[in-house]
Design a protein around this motif. Structure first.
Motif, mmCIF file in Angstrom:
data_model
loop_
_atom_site.group_PDB
_atom_site.id
_atom_site.type_symbol
_atom_site.label_atom_id
_atom_site.label_comp_id
_atom_site.label_asym_id
_atom_site.label_seq_id
_atom_site.Cartn_x
_atom_site.Cartn_y
_atom_site.Cartn_z
ATOM 1 N N ILE A 55 36.047 -33.641 -32.968
ATOM 2 C CA ILE A 55 37.203 -32.854 -32.521
ATOM 3 C C ILE A 55 38.492 -33.438 -33.088
ATOM 4 C CG2 ILE A 55 38.608 -32.296 -30.494
ATOM 5 C CD1 ILE A 55 35.939 -31.913 -28.966
ATOM 6 N N GLU A 61 38.885 -24.873 -34.379
ATOM 7 C CA GLU A 61 38.430 -24.875 -33.004
ATOM 8 C C GLU A 61 36.917 -25.018 -32.968
ATOM 9 O OE1 GLU A 61 39.913 -21.635 -30.734
ATOM 10 O OE2 GLU A 61 41.931 -21.867 -31.514
ATOM 11 N N LEU A 62 36.443 -25.872 -32.097
ATOM 12 C CA LEU A 62 35.010 -26.123 -31.985
ATOM 13 C C LEU A 62 34.559 -25.881 -30.553
ATOM 14 C CD1 LEU A 62 34.895 -29.492 -33.956
ATOM 15 C CD2 LEU A 62 34.214 -27.255 -34.799
ATOM 16 N N CYS A 63 33.318 -25.508 -30.416
ATOM 17 C CA CYS A 63 32.717 -25.308 -29.102
ATOM 18 C C CYS A 63 31.389 -26.059 -29.081
ATOM 19 C CB CYS A 63 32.493 -23.817 -28.847
ATOM 20 S SG CYS A 63 31.623 -23.488 -27.302
ATOM 21 N N PHE A 64 31.139 -26.779 -28.012
ATOM 22 C CA PHE A 64 29.894 -27.526 -27.868
ATOM 23 C C PHE A 64 29.158 -27.037 -26.636
ATOM 24 C CE2 PHE A 64 32.728 -30.169 -30.269
ATOM 25 C CZ PHE A 64 31.915 -30.688 -31.267
ATOM 26 N N VAL A 65 27.859 -26.876 -26.763
ATOM 27 C CA VAL A 65 27.004 -26.499 -25.640
ATOM 28 C C VAL A 65 26.004 -27.634 -25.454
ATOM 29 C CG1 VAL A 65 25.352 -24.817 -24.753
ATOM 30 C CG2 VAL A 65 27.260 -24.053 -26.189
ATOM 31 N N TRP A 66 26.013 -28.231 -24.281
ATOM 32 C CA TRP A 66 25.123 -29.352 -23.978
ATOM 33 C C TRP A 66 23.931 -28.776 -23.226
ATOM 34 C CZ3 TRP A 66 27.081 -34.653 -24.322
ATOM 35 C CH2 TRP A 66 26.126 -35.623 -23.982
#
Length: 87
Positions: A55, A61-66
């Motif tokens: 980041i 823009e980044l999106c993370f899914v755990w």
């Protein structure tokens, strides 16, 4: 970061950040980056460090899914392990 990473963890995180950042610059987004490490090696902390550093490195823009698998409360354990509010 919540705790200092060990030398092998630093190398792994740096390699992940460099590799994934390069992949994000490619025209196709069908690349996969995998962190594979033995049980107890600190994958949760390495992943948190990776997300934090990627980041900071990227302007997009980044999106993370755990995602966690299996029964139990592994997702809660992971959240508590990397949460700043858990300290």
């Amino acid at each position: 970061m919540l705790k200092d990473l060990k030398e092998f963890q630093e190398r792994a995180v740096n390699l992940l950040v460099t590799s994934c950042s390069s992949m994000l610059d490619l025209p196709t987004r069908q690349n996969v980056c995998v962190l594979k490490s033995p049980t107890g090696s600190g994958k949760t902390f390495m992943t948190a460090a990776f997300i934090e550093r990627l980041i900071k490195r990227r302007e997009d823009e980044l999106c993370f899914v755990w995602v966690t698998i299996g029964k139990g409360e592994l997702q809660i354990q992971s959240r508590n392990a990397v949460s700043y509010t858990h300290l």
